[in-house]
Design an enzyme around this catalytic site. Sequence first.
Site, PDB file in Angstrom:
ATOM      1  N   LYS A   1      -0.675   5.335  -5.662  1.00 59.63           N
ATOM      2  CA  LYS A   1      -1.710   4.994  -6.652  1.00 59.63           C
ATOM      3  C   LYS A   1      -2.602   6.195  -6.964  1.00 59.63           C
ATOM      4  O   LYS A   1      -3.037   6.355  -8.099  1.00 59.63           O
ATOM      5  CB  LYS A   1      -2.593   3.851  -6.128  1.00 59.63           C
ATOM      6  CG  LYS A   1      -1.860   2.538  -5.966  1.00 59.63           C
ATOM      7  CD  LYS A   1      -2.780   1.458  -5.465  1.00 59.63           C
ATOM      8  CE  LYS A   1      -3.250   1.657  -4.037  1.00 59.63           C
ATOM      9  NZ  LYS A   1      -2.209   1.579  -2.999  1.00 59.63           N
TER      10      LYS A   1
ATOM     11  N   GLN B   1      -4.984  -0.330  -0.950  1.00 55.89           N
ATOM     12  CA  GLN B   1      -3.938  -1.105  -0.271  1.00 55.89           C
ATOM     13  C   GLN B   1      -2.948  -1.652  -1.313  1.00 55.89           C
ATOM     14  O   GLN B   1      -2.807  -1.046  -2.364  1.00 55.89           O
ATOM     15  CB  GLN B   1      -4.530  -2.240   0.577  1.00 55.89           C
ATOM     16  CG  GLN B   1      -5.294  -1.781   1.804  1.00 55.89           C
ATOM     17  CD  GLN B   1      -6.729  -1.454   1.526  1.00 55.89           C
ATOM     18  OE1 GLN B   1      -7.425  -2.175   0.852  1.00 55.89           O
ATOM     19  NE2 GLN B   1      -7.195  -0.339   2.037  1.00 55.89           N
TER      20      GLN B   1
ATOM     21  N   GLY C   1      -6.134   5.429   1.780  1.00 59.87           N
ATOM     22  CA  GLY C   1      -5.974   6.879   1.752  1.00 59.87           C
ATOM     23  C   GLY C   1      -5.218   7.274   0.511  1.00 59.87           C
ATOM     24  O   GLY C   1      -4.089   6.868   0.325  1.00 59.87           O
ATOM     25  N   HIS C   2      -5.881   7.995  -0.361  1.00 60.92           N
ATOM     26  CA  HIS C   2      -5.229   8.458  -1.585  1.00 60.92           C
ATOM     27  C   HIS C   2      -5.042   9.972  -1.498  1.00 60.92           C
ATOM     28  O   HIS C   2      -5.991  10.691  -1.234  1.00 60.92           O
ATOM     29  CB  HIS C   2      -6.085   8.134  -2.811  1.00 60.92           C
ATOM     30  CG  HIS C   2      -6.107   6.676  -3.144  1.00 60.92           C
ATOM     31  ND1 HIS C   2      -7.002   6.120  -4.019  1.00 60.92           N
ATOM     32  CD2 HIS C   2      -5.327   5.664  -2.725  1.00 60.92           C
ATOM     33  CE1 HIS C   2      -6.769   4.821  -4.117  1.00 60.92           C
ATOM     34  NE2 HIS C   2      -5.768   4.526  -3.330  1.00 60.92           N
TER      35      HIS C   2
ATOM     36  N   LEU D   1      10.635   8.356  -7.692  1.00 60.72           N
ATOM     37  CA  LEU D   1      12.040   8.197  -8.081  1.00 60.72           C
ATOM     38  C   LEU D   1      12.867   9.358  -7.527  1.00 60.72           C
ATOM     39  O   LEU D   1      13.996   9.170  -7.068  1.00 60.72           O
ATOM     40  CB  LEU D   1      12.154   8.147  -9.616  1.00 60.72           C
ATOM     41  CG  LEU D   1      13.580   7.947 -10.122  1.00 60.72           C
ATOM     42  CD1 LEU D   1      14.061   6.525  -9.854  1.00 60.72           C
ATOM     43  CD2 LEU D   1      13.709   8.270 -11.604  1.00 60.72           C
ATOM     44  N   ASP D   2      12.287  10.551  -7.532  1.00 59.14           N
ATOM     45  CA  ASP D   2      13.016  11.755  -7.088  1.00 59.14           C
ATOM     46  C   ASP D   2      13.496  11.662  -5.651  1.00 59.14           C
ATOM     47  O   ASP D   2      14.475  12.325  -5.278  1.00 59.14           O
ATOM     48  CB  ASP D   2      12.114  12.993  -7.253  1.00 59.14           C
ATOM     49  CG  ASP D   2      10.794  12.831  -6.514  1.00 59.14           C
ATOM     50  OD1 ASP D   2      10.050  11.881  -6.849  1.00 59.14           O
ATOM     51  OD2 ASP D   2      10.515  13.626  -5.590  1.00 59.14           O
TER      52      ASP D   2
ATOM     53  N   GLY E   1       0.827  -1.203   0.000  1.00 60.07           N
ATOM     54  CA  GLY E   1       0.000   0.000   0.000  1.00 60.07           C
ATOM     55  C   GLY E   1       0.858   1.247   0.000  1.00 60.07           C
ATOM     56  O   GLY E   1       2.096   1.155   0.094  1.00 60.07           O
ATOM     57  N   ASP E   2       0.215   2.396  -0.168  1.00 61.53           N
ATOM     58  CA  ASP E   2       0.899   3.694  -0.163  1.00 61.53           C
ATOM     59  C   ASP E   2       1.923   3.836  -1.272  1.00 61.53           C
ATOM     60  O   ASP E   2       2.928   4.533  -1.120  1.00 61.53           O
ATOM     61  CB  ASP E   2       1.582   3.949   1.204  1.00 61.53           C
ATOM     62  CG  ASP E   2       0.652   3.716   2.359  1.00 61.53           C
ATOM     63  OD1 ASP E   2      -0.489   4.173   2.274  1.00 61.53           O
ATOM     64  OD2 ASP E   2       1.062   3.074   3.337  1.00 61.53           O
TER      65      ASP E   2
ATOM     66  N   THR F   1      -3.795   7.155   9.010  1.00 64.06           N
ATOM     67  CA  THR F   1      -3.550   7.159  10.451  1.00 64.06           C
ATOM     68  C   THR F   1      -2.451   8.144  10.870  1.00 64.06           C
ATOM     69  O   THR F   1      -2.236   8.347  12.060  1.00 64.06           O
ATOM     70  CB  THR F   1      -3.120   5.754  10.918  1.00 64.06           C
ATOM     71  OG1 THR F   1      -1.975   5.366  10.143  1.00 64.06           O
ATOM     72  CG2 THR F   1      -4.231   4.743  10.742  1.00 64.06           C
TER      73      THR F   1
HETATM   74  P1  IMP Z   1      -6.827  -2.969   8.348  1.00 60.96           P
HETATM   75  O1  IMP Z   1      -7.001  -2.925   6.860  1.00 60.96           O
HETATM   76  O2  IMP Z   1      -7.216  -1.673   9.018  1.00 60.96           O
HETATM   77  O3  IMP Z   1      -7.450  -4.167   8.970  1.00 60.96           O
HETATM   78  O4  IMP Z   1      -5.237  -3.110   8.647  1.00 60.96           O
HETATM   79  C1  IMP Z   1      -4.511  -4.289   8.336  1.00 60.96           C
HETATM   80  C2  IMP Z   1      -3.111  -3.928   7.855  1.00 60.96           C
HETATM   81  O5  IMP Z   1      -3.201  -3.319   6.571  1.00 60.96           O
HETATM   82  C3  IMP Z   1      -2.363  -2.947   8.744  1.00 60.96           C
HETATM   83  O6  IMP Z   1      -0.983  -3.273   8.720  1.00 60.96           O
HETATM   84  C4  IMP Z   1      -2.583  -1.598   8.054  1.00 60.96           C
HETATM   85  O7  IMP Z   1      -1.563  -0.678   8.343  1.00 60.96           O
HETATM   86  C5  IMP Z   1      -2.554  -2.050   6.605  1.00 60.96           C
HETATM   87  N1  IMP Z   1      -3.299  -1.168   5.704  1.00 60.96           N
HETATM   88  C6  IMP Z   1      -4.625  -1.135   5.503  1.00 60.96           C
HETATM   89  N2  IMP Z   1      -4.949  -0.233   4.577  1.00 60.96           N
HETATM   90  C7  IMP Z   1      -3.801   0.303   4.144  1.00 60.96           C
HETATM   91  C8  IMP Z   1      -3.482   1.268   3.131  1.00 60.96           C
HETATM   92  O8  IMP Z   1      -4.346   1.819   2.423  1.00 60.96           O
HETATM   93  N3  IMP Z   1      -2.158   1.548   2.995  1.00 60.96           N
HETATM   94  C9  IMP Z   1      -1.187   0.932   3.716  1.00 60.96           C
HETATM   95  N4  IMP Z   1      -1.448   0.015   4.647  1.00 60.96           N
HETATM   96  C10 IMP Z   1      -2.730  -0.293   4.869  1.00 60.96           C
END
Ligand code: IMP
Length: 437
Positions: free
Chosen positions: A16, A224, A40-41, A332-333, A12-13, A301
């Site tokens: 995207k 994710q 979170g986008h 990349l930057d 994730g992150d 978060t």
């Molecule tokens: P949950 O989705 O809140 O149940 O979290 C489960 C795991 O997925 C945790 O390690 C979160 O930090 C991670 N996680 C859930 N959604 C995201 C996302 O959009 N980006 C990065 N990590 C995520």
Amino acid sequence: MPGIIVVGAQWGDEGKGKVIDILTTQAQHVVRAQGGNNAGHTVIIGEEEYKLHLIPSGILHSHTQCYIAAGTVVDPEVLIQEMQGLSARGIILKGRLWISPAAHVIFPYHRILDHLIEESKGDRAIGTTGRGIGPCYADKAQRLGIRVGEFIDKEVFTRVLKSVLQVKNYELTHMYGAPPMDESEILEKYLKYAEILAPFVCDVEDSVNEALEKGAAVLFEGAQGTFLDITTGTYPFVTSANTVAGGLCVGAGVGPTRIDHTLGVIKAYTTRVGNGPLPTEVTEGDIFLDHHRAREYGTTTGRKRRIGWFDAVLARRAVRLNGMDSLAITKLDILDGLDQVKICTGYQIHGKRIETLPSLAEEFEKVLPIYETHPGWNEDTTEVTSWDELPENARKYLERIEVLCKTPISMVSVGPERDRTLILQQIFQPRNQRVSC
Ligand code: IMP
């Protein structure tokens, strides 16, 4: 015009939001198909920054129809707040945003249980986002969920909530010693939410399939990342939905044959929030980026992201698990100005070299990364507008990633703004006419 899936290739992150935002200029329909407001986008347009959790980022382009499909979990309180925030900034939602009646609803007891379950796990806590995602998907699997369709029908909702709350309150009081939830309090609040959301509910799966049949450009927006997938990710440190391309097909009610290109978004290095293995993680003293400059804090978060070098073992596996056709390399930057950059090409475990991921988290925790070291580039890439303008060592770094992942790079991002992007391949291209029956 084709159906395109955009998925994260790491945890994730990956950035995207920006890639989706660029592709949306050519898409008429944008679909969220899994997860909820754990995502979170961040999208930056000119001076404006938008943080979206549930509504597809395609909403920022006025020509699109946007869908929250069956595979998602919807927190009405959060969705309404997000809708109000967008409306206040002049974004029109009426007639553009659609929610599937088959999506599941997150209630306050899901959020409470998320925290209680995490607390009770001690060392084995996942580090969830605390948004009630896991408990809501668990209820879906246990056939204890309440879907949007039921939620917006006052009579059905009142009846179903009563019976579901009996089970949930038993769980809260007997398993966790927590106070029970008050049915009338939930009803009072949530019936109002249902009224607000009802006009946005339609048969999303039908609409999306119809759009594909008409040859419209449809973008499926992954949330994710690949290794947070409940089935093929680094279990148990995963989310509770299928985050890979196949999961998006299921969640949107679309057959895999309707997809023409799967684009994997991947950072030029690796990050992870929450607990679980991260083989290339660097420790405090060796961190090669500034968390603030690199914007490596979770959008949902605010947690500081853990960081590591590019992991080609992981990337290769992501390519396979999703059937990726090309990669979009982001940030990349952030590697500009480093003397050396490292790529993990294999792992060592029990004295042996392996080139794939151990399936057990306990084993994966033990692997040691085997690195290739490449010379860095001491130039600023943020103003670069074409492949040829990139510093030679940056090009070599990217070419090495292509070889190790056996996948071409179609985009390179060198800054958060839309125009800081090198487009190497057009993803949306007209496809051959399907044979009609
Ligand atoms: P949950 O989705 O809140 O149940 O979290 C489960 C795991 O997925 C945790 O390690 C979160 O930090 C991670 N996680 C859930 N959604 C995201 C996302 O959009 N980006 C990065 N990590 C995520």
